[in-house]
Motif scaffolding. Structure first.
Motif, short mmCIF file in Angstrom:
data_model
loop_
_atom_site.label_atom_id
_atom_site.label_comp_id
_atom_site.label_asym_id
_atom_site.label_seq_id
_atom_site.Cartn_x
_atom_site.Cartn_y
_atom_site.Cartn_z
N SER A 1 0.85 -1.19 0.00
CA SER A 1 0.00 0.00 0.00
C SER A 1 0.89 1.23 0.00
O SER A 1 2.09 1.16 0.28
CB SER A 1 -0.90 0.01 1.23
N TRP A 2 0.26 2.35 -0.33
CA TRP A 2 1.00 3.62 -0.38
C TRP A 2 1.61 3.92 0.99
O TRP A 2 2.75 4.35 1.09
CB TRP A 2 0.07 4.73 -0.85
N ASP A 3 0.84 3.68 2.04
CA ASP A 3 1.36 3.96 3.39
C ASP A 3 2.55 3.05 3.70
O ASP A 3 3.55 3.49 4.27
CB ASP A 3 0.27 3.76 4.43
N ALA A 4 2.45 1.79 3.26
CA ALA A 4 3.57 0.87 3.47
C ALA A 4 4.79 1.33 2.70
O ALA A 4 5.92 1.22 3.17
CB ALA A 4 3.16 -0.55 3.04
N LEU A 5 4.53 1.88 1.51
CA LEU A 5 5.64 2.39 0.70
C LEU A 5 6.32 3.54 1.42
O LEU A 5 7.56 3.62 1.48
CB LEU A 5 5.12 2.82 -0.67
N LYS A 6 5.50 4.44 1.99
CA LYS A 6 6.10 5.58 2.70
C LYS A 6 6.88 5.08 3.92
O LYS A 6 7.98 5.57 4.21
CB LYS A 6 5.00 6.56 3.14
N ALA A 7 6.30 4.10 4.61
CA ALA A 7 7.00 3.56 5.78
C ALA A 7 8.32 2.92 5.37
O ALA A 7 9.34 3.08 6.04
CB ALA A 7 6.10 2.52 6.47
N LEU A 8 8.28 2.24 4.21
CA LEU A 8 9.49 1.59 3.72
C LEU A 8 10.57 2.62 3.44
O LEU A 8 11.74 2.45 3.82
CB LEU A 8 9.18 0.77 2.47
N SER A 9 10.19 3.72 2.78
CA SER A 9 11.22 4.71 2.45
C SER A 9 11.78 5.34 3.73
O SER A 9 12.98 5.59 3.83
CB SER A 9 10.68 5.77 1.48
N ALA A 10 10.89 5.53 4.73
CA ALA A 10 11.38 6.07 6.01
C ALA A 10 12.36 5.10 6.65
O ALA A 10 13.41 5.49 7.19
CB ALA A 10 10.21 6.35 6.95
N GLN A 11 12.02 3.81 6.56
CA GLN A 11 12.90 2.77 7.10
C GLN A 11 14.26 2.80 6.41
O GLN A 11 15.31 2.71 7.05
CB GLN A 11 12.22 1.41 6.88
N MET A 12 14.22 2.97 5.08
CA MET A 12 15.47 3.01 4.32
C MET A 12 16.33 4.18 4.76
O MET A 12 17.55 4.05 4.92
CB MET A 12 15.17 3.13 2.81
N VAL A 13 15.69 5.34 4.95
CA VAL A 13 16.45 6.50 5.40
C VAL A 13 17.08 6.22 6.75
O VAL A 13 18.27 6.49 6.98
CB VAL A 13 15.55 7.75 5.46
N ALA A 14 16.28 5.59 7.61
CA ALA A 14 16.80 5.27 8.94
C ALA A 14 17.98 4.32 8.86
O ALA A 14 18.91 4.39 9.66
CB ALA A 14 15.68 4.66 9.79
N ASP A 15 17.95 3.42 7.85
CA ASP A 15 19.05 2.48 7.68
C ASP A 15 20.25 3.09 6.97
O ASP A 15 21.22 2.39 6.70
CB ASP A 15 18.58 1.26 6.86
N GLY A 16 20.15 4.35 6.60
CA GLY A 16 21.25 4.99 5.90
C GLY A 16 21.23 4.74 4.40
O GLY A 16 22.22 5.01 3.71
N ASN A 17 20.13 4.22 3.87
CA ASN A 17 20.01 4.06 2.43
C ASN A 17 19.24 5.24 1.84
O ASN A 17 18.49 5.92 2.54
CB ASN A 17 19.27 2.76 2.10
N ILE A 18 19.42 5.42 0.53
CA ILE A 18 18.63 6.44 -0.17
C ILE A 18 17.48 5.73 -0.86
O ILE A 18 17.71 4.88 -1.73
CB ILE A 18 19.48 7.19 -1.19
N PRO A 19 16.24 6.00 -0.47
CA PRO A 19 15.13 5.24 -1.05
C PRO A 19 14.93 5.49 -2.55
O PRO A 19 14.82 4.55 -3.31
CB PRO A 19 13.90 5.73 -0.26
N TRP A 20 14.86 6.76 -2.96
CA TRP A 20 14.37 7.05 -4.31
C TRP A 20 15.44 7.64 -5.21
O TRP A 20 16.25 8.46 -4.79
CB TRP A 20 13.22 8.07 -4.26
N CYS A 21 15.36 7.25 -6.46
CA CYS A 21 16.00 8.02 -7.53
C CYS A 21 14.88 8.75 -8.25
O CYS A 21 13.97 8.11 -8.79
CB CYS A 21 16.69 7.09 -8.52
N ILE A 22 14.95 10.06 -8.23
CA ILE A 22 13.93 10.83 -8.94
C ILE A 22 14.61 11.95 -9.70
O ILE A 22 15.46 12.66 -9.16
CB ILE A 22 12.89 11.43 -7.97
N GLY A 23 14.28 12.07 -10.96
CA GLY A 23 14.78 13.17 -11.78
C GLY A 23 13.74 13.48 -12.82
O GLY A 23 13.16 12.56 -13.40
#
Lengths: 462, 635, 318
Positions: free
Chosen positions: A198-220
């Motif tokens: 779900s969209w909310d799960a996606l947002k949670a995932l990206s937050a998790q990634m940031v917390a883990d020191g990863n960059i979630p998105w490539c956007i250009g």
């Protein structure tokens, strides 16, 4: 008297007018739908439209005939594969089919249609243009047998893209799917991430990634004069998810303005995700400076974890990047709050300008599973083992022709509960290829507030 | 290989055929005086061919090839007969026989779609109208022409309209034969009653036809490809709707154009006065005037007004004008100001750079190499130019290396500007150069050479400014991150940041057009008579004085020609905005707007109205230029 | 002026002075370098792979090997020359040659006749006809494209107002989609500028030449052929260069007039179409741009010596 021969010229001029008098009956009765004489065009179209229903392409002898096809596929891979697929049919029937691709197809097909020099078949990427051409009488409605083949092979949601005021004009040719997120399954596995539902799960995932020191998105979103279009795809995808298909249709038709609060909320939702610290590889507001095609490299080398882009994105991965479970793969851009699984799609439609058995035979071939199979095979050969970049939502095609990743994409397309065409392609060009992009870019850059940007788009609607 | 052969064949046929037609017609009319019979036979044959060819082209006759051939033979016979026989009645006989033959030939060959059902009333009306026209033109000619040919000609025309065209085309075979026979007879009387031309008349035909022969091809092409479409465009400008459903809406399109805020937006014009560009322009102008007046007084080498115009002051004034223009156009926005900005900037920069290169390259070592390299961009297609400038302008996110030339330099300057030691080093180097320039200025002053003096001062100004930026507020593409505050790369988004993206697109056009200006200026400079320059030098004029007093006036007309050509080209500029931004991000220009309306959206009405606006915008410039040329020719 | 001419070992001051005096020459070469950098960058990038072009600037091409990319590589040129979509490049170059040669020679001839007539044949309304012709320089030629295409594809028809009958003035000759349609279009579009340029020159030829020729009994055709054409070679060559460059590099007119008939499309269209959708193969344009620039450059160098003298007389003597 001295100027005797002046009279001769005058005489010739007069006689030329007379000589030509009322040649119309002979001259205009060609069966081309795009006959240019404005006065007679309407009648011509009506007669040809009526006649078409009687032709049965399959039983005709097509040998010696020639059909011209014009489309936007112009690179060696795409145009070449198109020609290869057409050649299979042409050879079987002893006919000639010539495909020409041009870079400025959208403008050119307008000029050719209005100038009375249309091809026999045009492969049009925008349903809006199909509708314009149909209402203008440039293109012909499908005869029954072609329509039958189309409906036999394609889901009604796809067929509907080529339907204008209840009459079918277009035959689906290529299908694109936009609701995809590209990612690396191995990187996900290493970090213990799971595909969000779900969209909310996606947002949670990206937050998790940031917390883990990863960059979630490539956007250009930089794309020269078309800068901003990837942003509009995000907006469209989320609109389908948050507000549903009916809202989407009304919004595309501008019955609901851009300044509608729900729409503004979607813009802010997207920008919040994009602007969250550490969320995007293009740091510090440089999204608009990052070419959309430049996202392939960081995704491939693992700098960022996800990239939302349409099916054709595989071509932008660095050469030799493996795809599939061991390389770069895709998952469905997750569902919205109500759990419905809409898909944002795109594609091209074949339309006929000339009423002749050989033209309808080719149109029928476009609707068939054979075309999808041949095109896929040809394109894969030309791509030398990489993803073909050609997808078809034809239900009866042989899926085994596709590489596994593209099979997955097709199954997402075929599983779609709701299918909608890319909205910016349906809007008037001044918005869909103009202010929606530019104002979106301003909002992404922070040059304008969302409220100002949507107001500017509304003001520009013709 | 057959494609090659076919292409060469096509080229040869096209050029050969054009040459044969043109030379043939010239040779034919040469015959009019001495060998009138042959000339007349050819004209007769050609006239028949044209008429029957038109019938053929309109698919109006059966077995067209045979009929047209017979008609051509008859036409040749009639022409030959009339070219040989001088006896009145014999001529009439030839004319009648030929006219009747051709008329019946046409009548029997015409398809039923044009068989008229003759209406006596309309026919009489047509004949009466023909007679009336004949009477009037006879009166106008003061009854000096022969009446019978005139009358029969107009009766034939009247019959054609009244008896034939006005009728419904559902008549019988007899009627079409009658209709064409009457026409043939009347036309036959016309050609048969025209007297045999005198030697003087024949000579007149041979000589007087030349202007038509020489002009006809050009006028034909211009009419077909430009005049008729222009007329159609003007007409379409008053219509609205889709291509096949256009309706008259009067001036609506023009109202839409001029009320669209995207076309002209004056809302920010007051900001001009608070812009740094504006004040920089004012300061430069003040320096220029001060320097010029001071030099003019002290050096006594002014233009008679006490103002010294030389390389230095001219550059200062030019810079002030450019800065002022940019200040104005960066706040007055819209399509029309964009176009004006293009005209202003591209014309000034292309001409200035083109002229500078032409002057500097003149007699310099490697002149041809330099000029060829400057001309190179003109030989590169727009497809190539667009990709070339992509590599110049591209920006990448801060953490990546820049791949665009300009952004790489810009970010590097920023990095240096951030570093104390680099700033100090660069400032020191710049300082040395400034000191050198100061020394040069001093020497120039001592030698009484204003050009050297002011030129050095002018070159020093931007260097001092760059020094100040390095030592003070910083310069270049590095800025604190809005998130962390750390300094990060801050590349310029050349194509999306309004209004300056307009300027970056103009740079591309200047890059291309400078070659054009340079070549023409270079040629003009070379044509300045050497003795004039020698004389000036012997009189002790400096290089710069010779340039301003002799070269510039001599190439004055060329400057006008180049400026006109450039302005016309720029106002029609279309490719660059279309390829680079497609008019998005406030970079729209009229020609691209027209293209989008007419071609992308198939809104012929609005597109045509925009075309008319462009046309009317360019027209005065061309008109002024032609008037100027005509005055020069007379004076 | 005098300081630099002193012979022997010069003191520091004059040497610096002389150095600084040569600034104008540097300016020239700085400008030349600035003007060439973009094209040079294109040349370098045309020898690099797509991913190399994307990840580093062309001035870092020498590091490509270390980064795992081929450099220099001819793969872009191979792809361009081996292109088969849109008719292929060899075919496109042939078509371009056909278009450019004919569309250069015929307008020059026609414009020279007209310019001569405007300059040296007296007739009523000459000045206004001339002004009218030149005024057409102002027409944005794009507006002519659709009407011309209509004429080529379905002829020209006109409805006579009162009797309401439609008249075919030019029958349908099937020109649309063929190279002759491009010839005709280029010829028409080129004429106002060509006449403008040639008229300037031809009108500036000395009057006595014509008078003595006429006394010798030469007619206009002979004067034109024997006198005007040889004397105007420079300006004819000058216009030839411009017209050749424009027609060779033209994309829009050729594509519009030829449309979907891919065997007739010129090289510019072939190369542009290599880029593909979303500019996927845009890196190929680097090599493509060079391949199609070679021919106009050869023409430029071949005609350059005429060119310089050509424009001079026309524009200066106005």
């Amino acid at each position: 008297m001295k100027k005797r021969w002046h009279w001769l010229i005058a005489m010739l001029a007069v006689m030329s007018l007379v000589a030509a008098a009322c040649a119309t009956d002979e001259g205009v009765s060609t069966t081309t739908a795009a006959e240019t004489t404005e006065t007679t065009a309407a009648e011509t179209t009506e007669t040809t439209a009526a006649e078409t229903t009687e032709t049965t392409a399959a039983e005709m002898d097509l040998s010696g005939t020639t059909v011209t096809v014009f489309g936007s596929e112009s690179s060696d891979e795409e145009a070449g594969a198109m020609q290869d697929a057409l050649d299979v049919f042409a050879e079987a029937n002893g006919m000639t089919i010539v495909f020409t691709g041009a870079r400025d197809f959208s403008d050119q097909i307008n000029a050719q249609a209005a100038g009375g020099n249309p091809p026999d078949i045009a492969i049009i990427p925008q349903p809006g243009k199909v509708a314009d051409f149909a209402r203008e009488g440039f293109i012909l409605p499908l005869p029954d047998d072609v329509l039958a083949t189309l409906e036999e092979n394609w889901d009604s949601a796809w067929v509907a893209f080529g339907n204008v005021d209840g009459v079918q004009y277009g035959v689906n040719n290529k299908s694109d799917i936009k609701s995809l997120v590209w990612y690396s399954p191995s990187a996900f596995a290493d970090n213990g991430y799971t595909i969000p539902e779900s969209w909310d799960a996606l947002k949670a995932l990206s937050a998790q990634m940031v917390a883990d020191g990863n960059i979630p998105w490539c956007i250009g979103i930089e794309s020269g004069g078309a800068t901003g279009w990837p942003f509009t795809d995000w907006i469209e995808d989320l609109t389908l998810r948050f507000e549903g298909a009916d809202y989407y249709d009304q919004w595309v038709a501008h019955d609901i303005p851009f300044s509608d609060p729900a729409m503004v909320a979607i813009w802010e939702e997207v920008l919040a995700e994009w602007n969250a610290p550490g969320n995007v590889f293009a740091i510090d507001g440089s999204i608009a400076a990052t070419a959309f095609g430049a996202n392939g490299q960081p995704l491939a080398d693992g700098t960022c974890m996800m990239h939302r882009q349409a099916s054709f994105f595989s071509a932008f991965l660095p050469e030799g990047t493996p795809t599939g479970p061991d390389g770069i793969s895709v998952f469905y851009f997750p569902a919205g709050p109500n759990g419905e699984k809409p898909v944002l799609g795109g594609g091209t439609l074949a339309t006929a300008f000339r009423d002749a058995p050989e033209v309808w035979a080719v149109m029928q071939y476009y609707a068939s599973a054979e075309y999808a199979n041949e095109r896929q095979k040809a394109q894969q050969i030309r791509k030398d083992g990489e993803l073909s970049g050609f997808l078809s939502a034809n239900q009866n095609q042989d899926l085994s022709n596709y590489l596994p990743l593209e099979q997955e994409m097709i199954s997402i397309m075929l599983d779609a509960e709701v299918l909608r065409f890319d909205g910016s392609d349906l809007m008037p060009a001044a918005v869909g290829a103009g202010t929606f992009w530019t104002e979106g870019t301003s909002a992404v850059n922070g040059d304008k507030s969302v409220a100002d940007a949507v107001a500017a788009i509304d003001a520009s609607w013709p | 290989m057959s494609r090659v052969a076919a292409t060469i064949l096509g080229i040869v046929v096209a050029i050969g055929l054009s040459a044969i037609v043109f030379i043939g017609i010239n040779k034919l009319f040469d015959l009019a005086e001495k060998r009138f019979a042959i000339f007349n036979a050819a004209i007769g044959g050609a006239a028949s061919l044209v008429i029957f060819g038109l019938l053929w082209g309109n698919r109006l006759i059966v077995s067209p090839l045979l009929v047209t051939l017979i008609a051509a033979v008859v036409g040749v016979a009639v022409g030959l007969g009339l070219g040989l026989v001088r006896h009145r009645w014999a001529r009439l006989g030839i004319g009648l026989a030929g006219g009747l033959t051709l008329g019946l030939l046409a009548g029997s060959a015409l398809r039923s779609v044009v068989w008229p059902s003759i209406e006596p009333l309309a026919a009489l009306l047509g004949l009466a109208a023909g007679a009336a026209v004949a009477a009037i033109s006879w009166q106008v000619a003061r009854r000096e022409t022969a009446l019978v040919p005139l009358l029969s000609f107009w009766l034939a025309t009247g019959w054609l309209f009244g008896g034939w065209l006005a009728a419904d085309f559902d008549g019988s075979k007899a009627e079409v034969l009658l209709a064409s026979a009457i026409f043939g007879l009347l036309a036959g009387i016309w050609v048969g009653t025209v007297p045999y031309p005198s030697g003087e008349t024949r000579g007149g035909i041979a000589a007087g036809s030349r202007k038509y022969i020489f002009l006809a091809p050009a006028l034909l092409f211009i009419t077909a490809t430009l005049v008729v479409p222009l007329a159609r465009t003007i007409w379409l400008g008053f219509l609205s709707g889709t291509p096949r459903n256009l309706a008259w809406t009067g001036l609506t399109n023009y109202r839409d154009i001029f009320t669209d805020p995207g076309i002209l937006d004056l809302s920010e014009w007051t900001l001009i006065f608070s812009s740094r560009l504006f004040w920089a322009a004012v300061i430069l102008a003040v320096i220029a005037i001060g320097l010029g007046v001071w030099l003019g007084r002290s050096g006594g080498s002014g233009l008679g007004t006490g103002f010294s115009l030389n390389a230095g002051t001219a550059m200062l004034i030019g810079s002030a004008v450019v800065l002022f223009g940019f200040a104005v156009f960066s706040f007055i926005r819209g399509t029309i100001p964009n176009n004006l900005w293009w005209i202003f900037a591209v014309t000034i920069f292309s001409m200035a750079t083109g002229l500078a290169i032409a002057v500097l390259a003149d007699r310099a070592k490697g002149e041809n190499v330099a000029k060829s390299l400057i001309f190179l961009p003109m030989a590169i297609s727009f497809v190539g130019a667009s990709i070339i400038w992509r590599f110049m302008y591209v920006a990448r996110p801060p953490q990546n290396d820049q791949t665009g030339v300009i952004n790489t330099l810009w970010v590097q300057i920023g990095v240096w500007s951030q570093s104390e030691t680099a700033s100090a080093t660069i400032s020191a180097i710049l300082g040395l150069i400034v000191v050198g320039l100061g020394y040069l200025a001093w020497r120039g002053w001592q030698a009484g050479n204003n050009a050297v003096l002011s030129g050095s001062v002018v070159l020093a100004i931007p260097l001092v400014w760059i020094m100040y930026r390095f030592l003070g507020p910083g310069i270049g593409g590095v800025a604190p991150s809005p998130v962390t505050g750390e300094p990060i790369a801050d590349p310029i988004l050349f194509l999306t940041q309004s209004p300056w993206n307009n300027w970056w697109m103009m740079v591309v056009f200047i890059w291309i057009q400078t070659g054009f200006a340079m070549i023409i200026f270079s040629a003009a400079i070379k044509s300045v008579p050497e003795d004039l320059l020698e004389a000036a030098r012997i009189d002790g004029a400096t290089e710069s004085q010779t340039f301003w007093r002799i070269t510039v006036p001599q190439i004055g007309p060329t400057i006008g020609v180049v400026a006109t050509t450039l302005i016309v080209t720029v106002l029609k500029v279309f490719d660059i905005p279309k390829v680079m931004t497609n008019g998005n991000f406030d970079t729209q220009v009229l020609a691209n707007e027209m293209w989008q309306r007419a071609f992308t959206e198939l809104n012929f009405g609005l597109g045509s109205a925009l075309a008319v606006v462009i046309f009317l915008g360019v027209l005065p410039i061309i008109f002024l230029n032609i008037r100027r040329m005509q005055r020069e020719r007379l004076g | 002026m005098t300081a630099t001419t002193t012979a022997g070992r010069r003191p520091l001051g004059p040497r610096i002075y002389g150095f600084l005096r040569s600034i104008p020459t540097w300016v020239l070469w700085i400008l030349v370098v600035l003007w060439t950098i973009p094209t040079f960058g294109l040349l370098v990038n045309s020898l690099r792979t797509r991913d190399a072009q994307r990840t580093s600037g062309w001035w870092l091409a020498w590091q490509d090997g270390a980064n795992g990319f081929d450099f220099p590589t001819l793969q872009n040129y191979e792809a361009v020359l081996g292109a088969e979509a849109t008719g292929g490049l060899a075919n496109g170059l042939l078509n371009s040659a056909s278009i450019a040669i004919v569309a250069t020679i015929i307008p020059i001839a026609i414009a020279a006749f007209a310019a001569y007539a405007f300059a040296w044949i007296d007739f009523r309304g000459r000045e206004w006809l001339f002004i009218g012709t030149i005024a057409l320089l102002a027409v944005p030629t794009q507006v002519s494209l659709i009407p011309l295409l209509q004429a080529y594809s379905s002829g020209v028809r006109m409805t006579i107002p009162i009797i309401e009958k439609t008249v075919t003035i030019i029958p349908d000759m099937g020109l649309a989609g063929t190279i002759p349609a491009v010839w005709l279009t280029h010829t028409g579009f080129a004429l106002p500028f060509a006449i403008f340029l040639l008229h300037n020159y031809i009108a500036g030829l000395p009057k006595d030449l014509f008078e003595s020729a006429r006394i010798d009994g030469a007619d206009h055709f002979k004067i034109f052929w024997k006198l005007v054409v040889p004397l105007s070679i420079p300006v004819l060559a000058a216009f030839a260069i411009f017209q050749f460059l424009w027609t060779w590099n033209d994309y829009l007119i050729a594509l519009t007039m030829i449309g979907g008939n891919r065997v007739a499309l010129p090289a510019t269209v072939v190369v542009a179409s290599l880029a593909g959708e979303f500019g996927l193969r845009e890196h190929l344009l680097t090599a493509g741009a060079f391949v199609i620039t070679v021919v106009p450059l050869v023409v430029f160098f071949a005609l350059q010596r005429f060119f310089v003298r050509g424009i001079t007389a026309g524009s200066v003597k106005g």
